[in-house]
Design a protein around this motif. Structure first.
Motif, PDB file in Angstrom:
ATOM      1  N   ARG A  62       0.864  -1.186   0.000  1.00 57.42           N
ATOM      2  CA  ARG A  62       0.000   0.000   0.000  1.00 57.42           C
ATOM      3  C   ARG A  62       0.899   1.234   0.000  1.00 57.42           C
ATOM      4  N   PRO A  63       0.650   2.198  -0.903  1.00 57.39           N
ATOM      5  CA  PRO A  63       1.527   3.366  -0.892  1.00 57.39           C
ATOM      6  C   PRO A  63       1.381   4.151   0.414  1.00 57.39           C
ATOM      7  N   ASP A  64       2.440   4.880   0.784  1.00 59.25           N
ATOM      8  CA  ASP A  64       2.388   5.680   2.013  1.00 59.25           C
ATOM      9  C   ASP A  64       1.344   6.775   1.897  1.00 59.25           C
ATOM     10  N   GLU A  65       1.112   7.194   0.650  1.00 57.86           N
ATOM     11  CA  GLU A  65       0.226   8.350   0.440  1.00 57.86           C
ATOM     12  C   GLU A  65      -0.484   8.181  -0.903  1.00 57.86           C
ATOM     13  N   PHE A  66      -1.713   8.698  -0.977  1.00 58.37           N
ATOM     14  CA  PHE A  66      -2.428   8.698  -2.267  1.00 58.37           C
ATOM     15  C   PHE A  66      -2.596  10.129  -2.757  1.00 58.37           C
ATOM     16  N   LEU A  67      -2.509  10.314  -4.049  1.00 58.53           N
ATOM     17  CA  LEU A  67      -2.888  11.584  -4.666  1.00 58.53           C
ATOM     18  C   LEU A  67      -4.104  11.264  -5.534  1.00 58.53           C
ATOM     19  N   VAL A  68      -5.248  11.833  -5.169  1.00 54.72           N
ATOM     20  CA  VAL A  68      -6.483  11.466  -5.869  1.00 54.72           C
ATOM     21  C   VAL A  68      -6.792  12.494  -6.959  1.00 54.72           C
ATOM     22  N   VAL A  69      -7.051  12.011  -8.168  1.00 58.74           N
ATOM     23  CA  VAL A  69      -7.452  12.895  -9.273  1.00 58.74           C
ATOM     24  C   VAL A  69      -8.747  12.336  -9.879  1.00 58.74           C
ATOM     25  N   ASP A  70      -9.439  13.190 -10.644  1.00 54.72           N
ATOM     26  CA  ASP A  70     -10.723  12.749 -11.207  1.00 54.72           C
ATOM     27  C   ASP A  70     -10.548  11.876 -12.439  1.00 54.72           C
ATOM     28  N   ASN A  71      -9.546  12.223 -13.247  1.00 55.89           N
ATOM     29  CA  ASN A  71      -9.312  11.404 -14.447  1.00 55.89           C
ATOM     30  C   ASN A  71      -7.831  11.477 -14.820  1.00 55.89           C
ATOM     31  N   HIS A  72      -7.456  10.675 -15.806  1.00 53.05           N
ATOM     32  CA  HIS A  72      -6.030  10.541 -16.123  1.00 53.05           C
ATOM     33  C   HIS A  72      -5.395  11.872 -16.540  1.00 53.05           C
ATOM     34  N   VAL A  73      -6.114  12.647 -17.351  1.00 45.76           N
ATOM     35  CA  VAL A  73      -5.515  13.885 -17.874  1.00 45.76           C
ATOM     36  C   VAL A  73      -5.237  14.882 -16.739  1.00 45.76           C
ATOM     37  N   ASP A  74      -6.014  14.799 -15.646  1.00 45.28           N
ATOM     38  CA  ASP A  74      -5.789  15.699 -14.499  1.00 45.28           C
ATOM     39  C   ASP A  74      -4.405  15.527 -13.887  1.00 45.28           C
ATOM     40  N   ILE A  75      -3.778  14.401 -14.163  1.00 46.60           N
ATOM     41  CA  ILE A  75      -2.432  14.168 -13.603  1.00 46.60           C
ATOM     42  C   ILE A  75      -1.475  15.242 -14.126  1.00 46.60           C
ATOM     43  N   LEU A  76      -1.724  15.707 -15.360  1.00 44.37           N
ATOM     44  CA  LEU A  76      -0.842  16.716 -15.955  1.00 44.37           C
ATOM     45  C   LEU A  76      -0.789  17.978 -15.095  1.00 44.37           C
ATOM     46  N   SER A  77      -1.945  18.343 -14.526  1.00 45.80           N
ATOM     47  CA  SER A  77      -1.992  19.584 -13.736  1.00 45.80           C
ATOM     48  C   SER A  77      -1.446  19.381 -12.318  1.00 45.80           C
ATOM     49  N   LYS A  78      -1.059  18.157 -11.998  1.00 47.08           N
ATOM     50  CA  LYS A  78      -0.522  17.885 -10.651  1.00 47.08           C
ATOM     51  C   LYS A  78       1.003  17.840 -10.637  1.00 47.08           C
ATOM     52  N   ALA A  79       1.605  18.273 -11.758  1.00 46.48           N
ATOM     53  CA  ALA A  79       3.068  18.164 -11.869  1.00 46.48           C
ATOM     54  C   ALA A  79       3.774  18.920 -10.731  1.00 46.48           C
ATOM     55  N   ASP A  80       3.317  20.156 -10.437  1.00 43.46           N
ATOM     56  CA  ASP A  80       3.994  20.950  -9.390  1.00 43.46           C
ATOM     57  C   ASP A  80       3.894  20.251  -8.032  1.00 43.46           C
ATOM     58  N   GLU A  81       2.681  19.757  -7.760  1.00 42.40           N
ATOM     59  CA  GLU A  81       2.462  19.083  -6.472  1.00 42.40           C
ATOM     60  C   GLU A  81       3.363  17.846  -6.340  1.00 42.40           C
ATOM     61  N   LEU A  82       3.460  17.090  -7.441  1.00 42.53           N
ATOM     62  CA  LEU A  82       4.282  15.878  -7.412  1.00 42.53           C
ATOM     63  C   LEU A  82       5.762  16.244  -7.230  1.00 42.53           C
ATOM     64  N   CYS A  83       6.194  17.320  -7.916  1.00 45.72           N
ATOM     65  CA  CYS A  83       7.609  17.727  -7.796  1.00 45.72           C
ATOM     66  C   CYS A  83       7.898  18.247  -6.392  1.00 45.72           C
ATOM     67  N   ALA A  84       6.927  18.936  -5.799  1.00 51.75           N
ATOM     68  CA  ALA A  84       7.130  19.444  -4.436  1.00 51.75           C
ATOM     69  C   ALA A  84       7.317  18.286  -3.447  1.00 51.75           C
ATOM     70  N   LYS A  85       6.793  17.131  -3.800  1.00 45.95           N
ATOM     71  CA  LYS A  85       6.947  15.954  -2.935  1.00 45.95           C
ATOM     72  C   LYS A  85       8.185  15.142  -3.305  1.00 45.95           C
ATOM     73  N   ASN A  86       9.015  15.643  -4.232  1.00 44.58           N
ATOM     74  CA  ASN A  86      10.228  14.939  -4.695  1.00 44.58           C
ATOM     75  C   ASN A  86       9.887  13.617  -5.382  1.00 44.58           C
ATOM     76  N   ALA A  87       8.820  13.628  -6.156  1.00 43.64           N
ATOM     77  CA  ALA A  87       8.350  12.373  -6.748  1.00 43.64           C
ATOM     78  C   ALA A  87       9.125  12.008  -8.016  1.00 43.64           C
ATOM     79  N   ILE A  88       9.414  10.724  -8.128  1.00 41.67           N
ATOM     80  CA  ILE A  88       9.921  10.160  -9.387  1.00 41.67           C
ATOM     81  C   ILE A  88       8.844   9.210  -9.883  1.00 41.67           C
ATOM     82  N   LEU A  89       8.374   9.438 -11.109  1.00 43.61           N
ATOM     83  CA  LEU A  89       7.287   8.615 -11.645  1.00 43.61           C
ATOM     84  C   LEU A  89       7.844   7.345 -12.279  1.00 43.61           C
TER      85      LEU A  89
END
Ligand code: ATP
Length: 355
Positions: A62-89
Motif C-alpha cells: 500500500r503506498p504511504d500516500e495517495f494523490l487522488v485525481v478525477d481522471n487521467h488527464v488531471d495528472i498533468l496539472s498535478k506536476a507541481d504538487e508531485l515535484c514538491a513531494k520529490n516524486a519520481i514517476l
C-alpha cells in the motif's frame, strides 16, 4: 544523460534524501510500491477517484500516500504538487496507455527511463523499424489482404490488450469478416509464447555487458488470454465459428515460466540487439522492457511486440524468479527499478536514468 527535458531540470529543486516513488494505482503498482519500500523509498499512489480498497489488504504494497485525481488527464496539472513531494514517476502499461503517449511525454515530472521510447513502441510501424533494424525476426507482415496465403492475425490499430484481433486462414475468410477499422495483417506464428522480461542498466558494470551498461533477464511469463486459451475445450474453431463464437486475446492474468536453458543464449542475443539498436535510434532504452515472442518447433524465435516499460507479466515474481535468483534473492522488477534509482543517487548519475 537521456535528455535535458523540463522534467529533468526540476530535479535541481529535489531533496535527494527524501525521494518518493510514485505511480498510477493499477497494473504493476503493488509490485512497484513493495519494491520501492524494500529499497528504502517512500511511495505515492496516484488514484483515479477514491483509492481501491484492495490496497488495504496488502499492507506492504500500500503506498504511504495517495494523490487522488478525477481522471487521467488531471495528472498533468498535478506536476507541481508531485515535484514538491520529490516524486519520481514510474511508467507502466496502464499509466502510459490511459494518459496517452503524447500527454505522458509532456508530463513535467522526473520519470524513470527514456520517454523517447514511447513513440517507438506505440506505433506498429516504428516498432518494426526498431526490431527489424536490430536484426530481430518478426512475423511476416502482409500489406495487401489479397496476399494472405497462410493463417494470419488481423490487428486493429489502437486495439488494447489483444481485444478486437481476429484470425483468418485465407483471403476469402478475411473478406467474410470485412474489417472496417485500420488494421495490420501479420502471419499467425504457430508455437509457444514466451514473454521475456529484461532490465537494461546503463550504470551497472558487471554481468552481461553491452557496448555500454549491462543486460539482465529478470523473469519470463506467459499471458492467460481469454477466450483463446480455453476455447479448445468446446471443440474446433471451425465448429465454433458456425455458432458465431470467435477467439479473442484479452489478457486476464500471467503464468510464470522458464525456458529451455539452451535457448537462453538467443534470449540474451535478442535483448542485446534491441538495446544496442535503441542507442542509435533514440539514445537508448533504460530499465525494464519485454520482448513478446513465439518459439516454433525448430526452436526459432519470432518477436511480435516490444513493451518498453515494466509489464504486468512480472507480477508473479514479487519474491524473485528462477532467473533473478541468480542475480540476488527477492528481486522483483519493481524492486530492481528502485535499486537502479538508489545506485544512480549514490553515483550522482540520476540524470542518466530519468527523463
Ligand atoms: P498489449 O499491448 O497488451 O501487448 P496488443 O493489443 O498489442 O497487446 P499483442 O500483444 O500484439 O496485442 O497480441 C495479443 C496476443 O495475440 C498475444 O499475446 C498473442 O497471444 C497473440 N498474437 C499476437 N500476434 C501474434 C502472431 N503474430 N502470431 C500468433 N499469435 C499472436
Amino acid at each position: 544523460m537521456v535528455g535535458d527535458s523540463e522534467a529533468l531540470k526540476r530535479l535541481e529543486s529535489y531533496d535527494m534524501d527524501d525521494l518518493v516513488i510514485a505511480t498510477l494505482c493499477s497494473h504493476t503498482s503493488l509490485q512497484i510500491f513493495d519494491g520501492a519500500r524494500k529499497e528504502g523509498f517512500k511511495t505515492l499512489g496516484i488514484s483515479i477517484g477514491p483509492p481501491s480498497k484492495y490496497y488495504d489488504a496488502f499492507p506492504n504494497a500500500r503506498p504511504d500516500e495517495f494523490l487522488v485525481v478525477d481522471n487521467h488527464v488531471d495528472i498533468l496539472s498535478k506536476a507541481d504538487e508531485l515535484c514538491a513531494k520529490n516524486a519520481i514517476l514510474i511508467p507502466h502499461g496502464s499509466f502510459v496507455e490511459y494518459l496517452g503517449p503524447d500527454n505522458f511525454e509532456n508530463l513535467t515530472v522526473p520519470t524513470f527511463g527514456n520517454r523517447k521510447v514511447l513513440k517507438w513502441e506505440s506505433s506498429r510501424i516504428k516498432e518494426r523499424e526498431w526490431l527489424e533494424g536490430a536484426g530481430i525476426k518478426m512475423p511476416r507482415l502482409f500489406t495487401k489482404p489479397e496476399e494472405i496465403d497462410r493463417p494470419v492475425v488481423v490487428k486493429f490499430d489502437g486495439a488494447k490488450g489483444g481485444r478486437g484481433f481476429f484470425i483468418v486462414k485465407d483471403y476469402e475468410e478475411f473478406n467474410k469478416v470485412g474489417p472496417t477499422q485500420r488494421y495490420t495483417i501479420q502471419e499467425y506464428v504457430l508455437g509457444t509464447r514466451y514473454y521475456l522480461h529484461y532490465f537494461f542498466s546503463p550504470l551497472k558494470e558487471e554481468g552481461y555487458r553491452l557496448s555500454n551498461g549491462s543486460l539482465e533477464l529478470l523473469s519470463i511469463d506467459r499471458r492467460d488470454e481469454t477466450n483463446i486459451d480455453e476455447m479448445y475445450k468446446l471443440g474446433s474453431q471451425e465448429e465454433l465459428k458456425k455458432l458465431d463464437l470467435y477467439p479473442s486475446f484479452v489478457v486476464t492474468g500471467n503464468v510464470p515460466l522458464t525456458i529451455r536453458e539452451s535457448l537462453l543464449a538467443e534470449v540474451f542475443n535478442m535483448g542485446e540487439k534491441v538495446v544496442e539498436k535503441s542507442f542509435d535510434l533514440f539514445g537508448g532504452i533504460i530499465g525494464p522492457f519485454c520482448l513478446e515472442t513465439i518459439v516454433n518447433d525448430k526452436l526459432e524465435f519470432k518477436v511480435f511486440e516490444v513493451s518498453a516499460r515494466i509489464v504486468a507479466g512480472t507480477n508473479p515474481f514479487i519474491s524473485g524468479s528462477p532467473y533473478s535468483d541468480f542475480i540476488e534473492p527477492n528481486l522483483s522488477t519493481g524492486r530492481r527499478i528502485a535499486q537502479e534509482i538508489n545506485i544512480a543517487c549514490e553515483l550522482d548519475r540520476l540524470d542518466e536514468i530519468l527523463s
